[in-house]
Write a protein that holds these residues in place. Structure first.
Motif, short mmCIF file in Angstrom:
data_model
loop_
_atom_site.label_atom_id
_atom_site.label_comp_id
_atom_site.label_asym_id
_atom_site.label_seq_id
_atom_site.Cartn_x
_atom_site.Cartn_y
_atom_site.Cartn_z
N UNK A 140 0.69 -1.09 -0.13
CA UNK A 140 -0.10 0.23 0.11
C UNK A 140 0.90 1.45 0.20
N UNK A 141 0.48 2.36 -0.73
CA UNK A 141 1.26 3.46 -0.77
C UNK A 141 0.49 4.62 -1.04
N UNK A 142 0.66 5.88 -0.45
CA UNK A 142 0.15 7.13 -0.75
C UNK A 142 0.97 7.72 -1.71
N UNK A 143 2.16 7.36 -2.12
CA UNK A 143 2.88 7.70 -3.27
C UNK A 143 2.70 7.19 -4.45
N UNK A 144 1.83 7.87 -5.15
CA UNK A 144 1.38 7.21 -6.41
C UNK A 144 2.29 7.29 -7.58
N UNK A 145 3.33 8.14 -7.52
CA UNK A 145 4.49 8.11 -8.51
C UNK A 145 5.19 6.75 -8.35
N UNK A 151 4.61 -0.77 -10.41
CA UNK A 151 3.44 -1.71 -10.25
C UNK A 151 3.15 -2.13 -11.68
N UNK A 152 2.67 -3.40 -11.77
CA UNK A 152 1.98 -3.99 -13.05
C UNK A 152 0.36 -3.74 -13.01
N UNK A 153 0.01 -3.66 -11.83
CA UNK A 153 -1.58 -3.54 -11.60
C UNK A 153 -1.60 -2.59 -10.37
N UNK A 154 -2.66 -1.81 -10.02
CA UNK A 154 -3.04 -1.20 -8.86
C UNK A 154 -4.42 -1.11 -8.56
N UNK A 155 -4.72 -1.04 -7.52
CA UNK A 155 -6.18 -0.72 -7.09
C UNK A 155 -6.41 0.56 -6.29
N UNK A 156 -7.32 1.19 -6.77
CA UNK A 156 -7.64 2.54 -5.90
C UNK A 156 -8.52 2.06 -4.89
N UNK A 166 -6.49 -1.17 -11.81
CA UNK A 166 -6.04 -0.63 -13.04
C UNK A 166 -4.67 -1.48 -13.57
N UNK A 167 -4.70 -1.65 -14.91
CA UNK A 167 -3.68 -2.35 -15.34
C UNK A 167 -2.65 -1.33 -15.83
N UNK A 168 -1.61 -1.19 -15.11
CA UNK A 168 -0.58 0.19 -15.49
C UNK A 168 -0.10 0.33 -16.70
N UNK A 169 0.21 -0.71 -17.44
CA UNK A 169 0.75 -0.52 -18.96
C UNK A 169 -0.31 -0.01 -19.74
N UNK A 178 -1.35 9.20 -12.60
CA UNK A 178 -2.31 8.21 -11.57
C UNK A 178 -2.62 9.23 -10.46
N UNK A 179 -1.99 10.06 -10.18
CA UNK A 179 -2.41 10.88 -9.07
C UNK A 179 -3.71 11.67 -9.47
N UNK A 180 -3.32 12.42 -10.56
CA UNK A 180 -4.89 13.25 -11.04
C UNK A 180 -6.02 12.28 -11.55
N UNK A 181 -5.86 10.97 -11.80
CA UNK A 181 -7.01 10.12 -12.16
C UNK A 181 -7.54 9.70 -10.85
N UNK A 182 -6.70 9.43 -9.66
CA UNK A 182 -7.23 9.05 -8.32
C UNK A 182 -8.05 10.03 -7.79
#
Length: 191
Positions: A140-145, A151-156, A166-169, A178-182
């Motif tokens: 888990x991380x708050x550092x979205x950069x 990561x290959x995949x992340x969950x918001x 989210x499939x990062x690729x 990712x930050x703006x999207x979050x």
């Protein structure tokens, strides 16, 4: 194991957590965000204690302990009591303890907090290598950069609910960050 499974099934490396909890747990390495370590032990004593719990043979534990102590620049402090360690050193010894048994599943809560840039880079490189070897690294991380780069995949997750996987690729093809999207999907406004 703290909470009972209320629905569904959980498998770790093929072991059913409900029916084979010890086998499943032997394949997990976990690092909490609060450095839950025994501070009256030396770093070496702590790592050996964890290795005993996971039944790591002496030769393997010694090799891994030396490897990780060098990698995390803790060789100079490994025989000192943990209570004298800095925040970052406690984070490093926690990570070493979670890795000593070479877990198939590595779970970390905010793993980069308190780490110096060199060690953070070492941890990120380890994540990549551990994953390439067919293992799972979940953090888990708050550092979205960092999430976007590693990561290959992340969950918001917002308010304890998964909003999106989210499939990062694929995500990167959309020329978004990712930050703006979050912020957009959680309906939060950057201030």
């Amino acid at each position: 194991g703290i909470h009972s499974i209320t629905d569904g099934k959980i498998y770790v490396d093929g072991y059913d957590v409900a029916k084979q909890p010890v086998e499943a747990k032997l394949r997990i390495g976990y690092v909490s965000d609060n450095h839950a370590v025994y501070e009256k032990l030396t770093g070496r004593e702590y790592i050996n204690y964890i290795a005993d719990l996971y039944m790591v043979p002496q030769k393997e534990r010694d090799e891994r302990l030396e490897k990780y102590a060098a990698m995390f620049k803790l060789t100079h402090a490994i025989d000192r009591e943990i209570k004298g360690y800095s925040h970052g050193m406690k984070q490093k010894i926690s990570i070493m303890g979670a890795l000593i048994h070479n877990p198939k599943v590595f779970i970390l809560d905010e793993p980069m907090v308190g780490l110096d840039p060199y060690t953070a880079n070492q941890v990120k490189e380890f994540f990549k290598q551990h994953s390439k070897a067919g293992n799972l690294v979940l953090f888990s991380s708050h550092n979205l950069d960092v999430v976007e780069k590693l990561c290959n995949r992340c969950y918001i997750i917002d308010q304890g609910k998964i909003l999106e996987e989210i499939n990062i690729a694929e995500f990167k093809k959309g020329d978004r960050d990712l930050e703006s999207y979050f912020l957009s999907i959680t309906k939060r406004v950057a201030r």
